[in-house]
Design a protein around this motif. Structure first.
Motif, PDB file in Angstrom:
ATOM      1  N   UNK B 121     -36.395 -20.453   6.416  1.00 50.95           N
ATOM      2  CA  UNK B 121     -35.500 -21.414   5.522  1.00 50.95           C
ATOM      3  C   UNK B 121     -36.825 -21.598   4.468  1.00 50.95           C
ATOM      4  N   UNK B 122     -36.174 -21.744   3.052  1.00 52.62           N
ATOM      5  CA  UNK B 122     -37.137 -22.100   2.106  1.00 52.62           C
ATOM      6  C   UNK B 122     -36.523 -23.204   1.186  1.00 52.62           C
ATOM      7  N   UNK B 123     -37.183 -23.992   0.495  1.00 56.24           N
ATOM      8  CA  UNK B 123     -36.908 -24.556  -0.563  1.00 56.24           C
ATOM      9  C   UNK B 123     -36.253 -23.846  -1.846  1.00 56.24           C
ATOM     10  N   UNK B 124     -35.281 -24.342  -2.631  1.00 53.29           N
ATOM     11  CA  UNK B 124     -35.085 -23.663  -3.993  1.00 53.29           C
ATOM     12  C   UNK B 124     -34.736 -24.853  -5.122  1.00 53.29           C
ATOM     13  N   UNK B 125     -35.313 -24.451  -6.303  1.00 55.14           N
ATOM     14  CA  UNK B 125     -34.830 -25.323  -7.489  1.00 55.14           C
ATOM     15  C   UNK B 125     -33.615 -24.516  -7.818  1.00 55.14           C
ATOM     16  N   UNK B 126     -32.198 -24.948  -7.395  1.00 55.66           N
ATOM     17  CA  UNK B 126     -31.188 -24.122  -7.978  1.00 55.66           C
ATOM     18  C   UNK B 126     -30.148 -23.903  -6.814  1.00 55.66           C
ATOM     19  N   UNK B 127     -29.345 -23.033  -6.824  1.00 60.40           N
ATOM     20  CA  UNK B 127     -27.985 -23.118  -6.049  1.00 60.40           C
ATOM     21  C   UNK B 127     -28.589 -22.643  -4.558  1.00 60.40           C
ATOM     22  N   UNK B 128     -27.940 -23.065  -3.470  1.00 59.64           N
ATOM     23  CA  UNK B 128     -28.360 -22.655  -2.120  1.00 59.64           C
ATOM     24  C   UNK B 128     -27.901 -21.178  -1.983  1.00 59.64           C
ATOM     25  N   UNK B 129     -28.913 -20.469  -1.172  1.00 58.20           N
ATOM     26  CA  UNK B 129     -28.637 -19.064  -0.846  1.00 58.20           C
ATOM     27  C   UNK B 129     -28.601 -18.561   0.455  1.00 58.20           C
ATOM     28  N   UNK B 130     -27.660 -18.081   0.894  1.00 55.76           N
ATOM     29  CA  UNK B 130     -27.909 -17.797   2.630  1.00 55.76           C
ATOM     30  C   UNK B 130     -27.837 -16.231   2.493  1.00 55.76           C
ATOM     31  N   UNK B 131     -28.836 -15.803   3.292  1.00 56.95           N
ATOM     32  CA  UNK B 131     -28.900 -14.131   3.451  1.00 56.95           C
ATOM     33  C   UNK B 131     -28.454 -14.020   4.878  1.00 56.95           C
ATOM     34  N   UNK B 132     -27.746 -12.986   5.364  1.00 55.04           N
ATOM     35  CA  UNK B 132     -27.449 -12.764   6.636  1.00 55.04           C
ATOM     36  C   UNK B 132     -27.483 -11.350   7.041  1.00 55.04           C
ATOM     37  N   UNK B 133     -28.318 -11.014   8.039  1.00 52.38           N
ATOM     38  CA  UNK B 133     -28.453  -9.844   8.558  1.00 52.38           C
ATOM     39  C   UNK B 133     -27.822  -9.706   9.822  1.00 52.38           C
ATOM     40  N   UNK B 134     -26.927  -8.727   9.932  1.00 53.34           N
ATOM     41  CA  UNK B 134     -26.082  -8.523  11.317  1.00 53.34           C
ATOM     42  C   UNK B 134     -26.325  -7.116  11.843  1.00 53.34           C
ATOM     43  N   UNK B 135     -26.562  -6.879  12.876  1.00 52.48           N
ATOM     44  CA  UNK B 135     -26.969  -5.684  13.703  1.00 52.48           C
ATOM     45  C   UNK B 135     -25.848  -5.467  14.724  1.00 52.48           C
TER      46      UNK B 135
END
Lengths: 283, 283
Positions: B121-135
């Motif tokens: 998890x990180x903060x961001x000054x901007x839009x939310x960004x979700x990154x998903x890795x699936x295996x």
């Protein structure tokens, strides 16, 4: 209630019930398979939070991000195998910036036979965001942070604070993850972590996840040349690892004890009066 | 030269030399190990690009994002095993939004015995960004997009366009990835892809990666109720898969041919005059 002001550990508590058991307790996931263990970790790097393109080129960002991501595998004693890179790209970027980011990742990856096997690209109206997933293998199950015991010794693999110094001086420090050292330390039965957010902060994570406390001896914490004790205690994005384990295992590894895990719930540093304990995204 | 205006396929060409061989050619990476193949994929979901919190709750965002990420495993005939989630969170978010995002991911994941084993998890000054890795895993090597041959038939697993319709009407459509169907189709020797960015766009990727062309018969493309042919041809974020393979394999799978791969380099649709071929982040 806003996420700002909650603190990362509290937010982790809030989402824990939706994750696999133990998922919130360590920086890397360990998945058993037919021939050993897959260790997988995911890190997000946000422009303006983790890197500043005002003084750092994208090639450095690529190198550093992959190095930091691989630090989680180093901590678990895993041999890196592959990486996936997702990138949200501001439309103002030029093609050379994009190429240099991947060039930097390749340069670091080549040192560990780890290549980018896939990923994703999106545009974004906002800062650049890089998400890296790295996976590696180990034949023995690494200790989880939650398995740390009161009475164990605490040690670090080398002097700390160089990253804080480089950050203040706006130097892009090309750190190299301690993959071999991590394998050696894990094979000796130590439980390791990378120093992502500062030594004291890492000890707070051990404390929270293992239900232990910690006392560090400020005078015994090794400081990088030019770094103050406060730098050494709070500097994040370091390559060095922090290790905990029984005193004889720490000695066998050739490491110097810098503190002890206790059965108190908090982290104390003897001989230092800290203004902050490290970086918290949601402090 | 700015990234905007280059087009995604061109940008992929620009970074290809820094990736593992073949990495840019498919949506999922396939890694051989001691007991079969690991299929891994990474997708990034950006607020304002992939989802709009003005009319979609974060629980829907979580469900949909994981469903779309698992679509890449479905296409490769892999059984999902685990997922990693990285999230850049605007500090204005409240804790309930954060919890609901993970709740949505868990709800979808539970249908496929896939849990979130870690992340960041990180903060961001901007839009939310979700990154998903699936295996996931499969015992047989899935066909790569680059192995598609001129003369092969093209088919889809069901009617297309429902996602475009839902998007226009601001309905959060909870799609379900076709994991079982993907396994069946791969076992019959078909090469599949998910329809992330629209059918025509997916065929352009086949064309670029396999050096083939494609002719689709507009009249044979199945349209979801209420969807126009243009919707069906360009609607992205669909659950249905597109499959290519020898005509007899397509028939054996019980699918209807909607077009053919050719040895021309381009994609044509008979009976449709398209304004766009689908979504391109860097058009």
């Amino acid at each position: 209630m806003k996420v700002a002001g909650q603190g990362e550990l509290r937010l982790l508590e809030d989402i824990k019930e939706f994750l696999a058991a133990g998922a919130a307790a360590d920086d890397a996931a360990v998945i058993a398979d037919a021939s050993g263990f897959v260790v997988a970790s995911c890190d997000m790097f946000v422009e303006g939070v983790h890197f500043d393109l005002g003084w750092m080129g994208t090639e450095d960002v690529g190198w550093r991000s992959l190095a930091l991501a691989l630090g989680d595998l180093a901590a678990k004693g895993a041999e890196p195998a592959w990486a996936l890179a997702s990138l949200a790209i501001p439309r103002r970027w030029n093609v050379e910036q994009l190429r240099n980011l991947y060039k930097g990742m390749r340069a670091l990856g080549q040192q560990f036979q780890t290549s980018i096997v896939g990923g994703d690209m999106s545009s974004i109206e906002g800062p650049a965001v890089l998400s890296l997933t790295v996976a590696g293998r180990t034949t023995s199950m690494p200790l989880a942070r939650s398995q740390a015991q009161p009475g164990w010794s605490v040690a670090v693999t080398g002097p700390l604070g160089a990253a804080a110094l480089a950050l203040r001086e706006h130097r892009a420090f090309r750190l190299v993850p301690l993959i071999e050292e991590g394998r050696r330390l894990n094979s000796l039965g130590l439980c390791c972590g990378d120093v992502s957010d500062g030594l004291v902060r890492e000890m707070e994570k051990f404390a929270a996840m293992a239900g232990v406390g910690c006392v560090l001896q400020g005078a015994d914490v090794p400081c990088a040349p030019g770094a103050s004790l406060e730098d050494a205690l709070t500097s994040g994005e370091e390559a060095e690892l922090v290790c905990v384990g029984p005193q004889d295992a720490i000695e066998e590894a050739g490491l110097e004890e810098i503190g002890k895990l206790t059965d108190a719930g908090d982290v104390k540093v003897i001989g230092a009066d800290l203004k902050t304990t490290g970086y918290d995204h949601f402090a």
